[in-house]
Design a protein around this motif. Structure first.
Motif, short mmCIF file in Angstrom:
data_model
loop_
_atom_site.label_atom_id
_atom_site.label_comp_id
_atom_site.label_asym_id
_atom_site.label_seq_id
_atom_site.Cartn_x
_atom_site.Cartn_y
_atom_site.Cartn_z
N ILE A 28 0.88 -1.18 0.00
CA ILE A 28 0.00 0.00 0.00
C ILE A 28 0.91 1.22 0.00
O ILE A 28 1.69 1.43 0.94
CB ILE A 28 -0.93 0.02 1.23
CG1 ILE A 28 -1.84 -1.20 1.24
CG2 ILE A 28 -1.77 1.30 1.23
CD1 ILE A 28 -2.76 -1.27 2.44
N THR B 263 1.64 5.25 0.00
CA THR B 263 1.08 6.55 0.40
C THR B 263 1.57 7.62 -0.57
O THR B 263 2.77 7.78 -0.78
CB THR B 263 1.51 6.91 1.83
OG1 THR B 263 1.03 5.91 2.73
CG2 THR B 263 0.93 8.26 2.24
N ALA C 36 -2.60 -0.24 -4.86
CA ALA C 36 -3.35 0.26 -3.70
C ALA C 36 -2.65 1.51 -3.19
O ALA C 36 -1.47 1.47 -2.81
CB ALA C 36 -3.41 -0.81 -2.60
N ILE C 37 -3.38 2.62 -3.19
CA ILE C 37 -2.80 3.92 -2.85
C ILE C 37 -3.52 4.48 -1.62
O ILE C 37 -4.76 4.50 -1.58
CB ILE C 37 -2.90 4.91 -4.02
CG1 ILE C 37 -2.33 4.30 -5.30
CG2 ILE C 37 -2.21 6.21 -3.66
CD1 ILE C 37 -0.85 4.00 -5.24
N ARG C 38 -2.75 4.95 -0.65
CA ARG C 38 -3.33 5.58 0.54
C ARG C 38 -3.31 7.10 0.34
O ARG C 38 -2.26 7.70 0.10
CB ARG C 38 -2.54 5.21 1.79
CG ARG C 38 -3.13 5.81 3.07
CD ARG C 38 -2.30 5.47 4.29
NE ARG C 38 -2.37 4.06 4.63
CZ ARG C 38 -1.37 3.19 4.48
NH1 ARG C 38 -0.21 3.62 3.97
NH2 ARG C 38 -1.51 1.92 4.81
N THR D 242 -4.93 11.00 1.84
CA THR D 242 -5.51 11.71 2.97
C THR D 242 -6.05 13.04 2.48
O THR D 242 -5.36 13.79 1.79
CB THR D 242 -4.46 11.96 4.07
OG1 THR D 242 -3.94 10.71 4.52
CG2 THR D 242 -5.08 12.69 5.25
N GLN E 209 -8.74 9.13 5.74
CA GLN E 209 -7.62 8.42 5.11
C GLN E 209 -8.21 7.24 4.37
O GLN E 209 -8.83 6.36 4.97
CB GLN E 209 -6.61 7.96 6.17
CG GLN E 209 -5.33 7.41 5.58
CD GLN E 209 -4.33 7.05 6.66
OE1 GLN E 209 -4.37 5.95 7.22
NE2 GLN E 209 -3.44 7.98 6.98
N VAL F 286 -7.81 4.14 1.39
CA VAL F 286 -7.01 3.29 0.51
C VAL F 286 -7.86 3.04 -0.73
O VAL F 286 -8.98 2.54 -0.65
CB VAL F 286 -6.62 1.96 1.18
CG1 VAL F 286 -5.87 1.06 0.22
CG2 VAL F 286 -5.79 2.24 2.43
N GLU G 114 -8.03 2.42 -5.31
CA GLU G 114 -7.42 1.98 -6.56
C GLU G 114 -7.98 2.86 -7.67
O GLU G 114 -9.19 3.09 -7.76
CB GLU G 114 -7.73 0.52 -6.85
CG GLU G 114 -6.99 -0.45 -5.94
CD GLU G 114 -7.16 -1.89 -6.40
OE1 GLU G 114 -7.70 -2.11 -7.52
OE2 GLU G 114 -6.76 -2.80 -5.64
N THR H 235 -11.29 0.97 -1.07
CA THR H 235 -11.18 -0.35 -0.45
C THR H 235 -11.22 -0.26 1.08
O THR H 235 -11.63 -1.23 1.73
CB THR H 235 -9.88 -1.04 -0.90
OG1 THR H 235 -8.76 -0.23 -0.55
CG2 THR H 235 -9.88 -1.25 -2.41
N SER H 236 -10.81 0.84 1.64
CA SER H 236 -10.95 1.04 3.09
C SER H 236 -10.98 2.54 3.35
O SER H 236 -10.46 3.34 2.58
CB SER H 236 -9.79 0.39 3.86
OG SER H 236 -8.58 1.05 3.60
#
Length: 267
Positions: free
Chosen positions: A156, A158, A180-182, A184, A230, A232, A234, A253-254
């Motif tokens: 993941i 950031t 998968a990119i985090r 904020t 924040q 996560v 795609e 995804t989250s």
């Protein structure tokens, strides 16, 4: 404006600059690299005020201990300017324009009150909604992938919201596909769409511009505007086009609520 008032204004302005510098409030107005400039400006103002106050106190003439004592006029007091003949013994006054400058000087109190009493919050959802142009700045005209370094192989990754938007719009190497990119940012609603947004500044809040990503999926209904998240995500491939003003879409995804960062802007 009296000299005493001018000195007090210098003290207040210098104190206001030091206050926002040491409490971190300056990050609402300028980028972090400008902190030392604000500190220097505040110290200089306080030093000037101190010197002026000390000079006024040292040159203040003490009252005469014998008020009834005969006072011999000095040669300067005996000299009468020629203009006094025309004005009937009264010295002419020349105060044209002083009233206007004094009123203007009082305007310096406004930023002091704004800092100490009603410090404005950082730019947020309202600024994004009112922005006329929300497209990220283009980084290339043809092959944008040449301008982007390879991403690290983290599970993941950031990324700043601005870099995510620029890569989505201009990276022909498709470096974000399947990653998968985090991210904020704060929530912004426009019509039926929900965006994760951030304000980017080049120098200060005056040149701020919004960066945003449209979110798809996830429990977004319970998060109001300006709430920080924040996420996560795609990237939805091919979503950042001219038709969407180069604003990418991403599948959530989250999702987790977070506090507003100490520095709410991206640089």
């Amino acid at each position: 404006m009296r000299r005493e008032t001018q000195n007090v204004l210098l003290v207040l302005l210098g104190g206001a600059l030091l206050k926002i510098s040491f409490t971190g409030t300056y990050l609402r107005y300028v980028k972090p690299a400008h902190q030392w400039l604000l500190i220097i400006a505040g110290v200089v103002m306080l030093a000037l005020a101190t010197v002026a106050i000390a000079r006024d106190l040292s040159t203040r003439r003490p009252p005469s201990p014998h008020p009834d004592e005969h006072h011999e006029p000095t040669p300067e007091e005996l000299s009468v300017p020629p203009s006094s003949v025309v004005t009937g013994g009264r010295r002419p006054t020349h105060d044209h324009g002083h009233h206007h400058s004094a009123r203007s000087a009082w305007l310096l109190v406004l930023p002091v009150l704004a800092v100490f009493l009603v410090a404005p919050p950082a730019l947020g959802a309202d600024s994004v909604q009112r922005a006329a142009d929300t497209a990220p700045r283009p980084v290339a005209e043809e092959d944008g992938s040449a301008l982007f370094p390879a991403l690290p192989p983290d599970e993941i990754l950031t990324l700043p919201l601005s870099e995510f938007s620029e890569r989505a719009a201009w990276d022909s190497g498709n470096s974000l596909d399947g990653r998968a990119i985090r991210l904020t940012g704060f929530v912004v609603r426009e019509g039926g769409a929900v965006y994760l947004a951030r304000i980017a500044i080049g120098c200060c809040a005056a040149d701020a511009y919004p960066v945003k990503v449209r979110l798809e999926g996830g429990d977004l209904a319970r998060h109001p505007d300006d709430s920080w998240l924040q996420a996560v995500v795609e990237l939805v491939p091919g979503s950042a086009t001219r038709a969407t003003d180069y604003v990418p879409a991403a599948t959530v995804t989250s999702l987790h609520p977070v506090n507003e960062p100490e520095d709410p802007y991206e640089h």
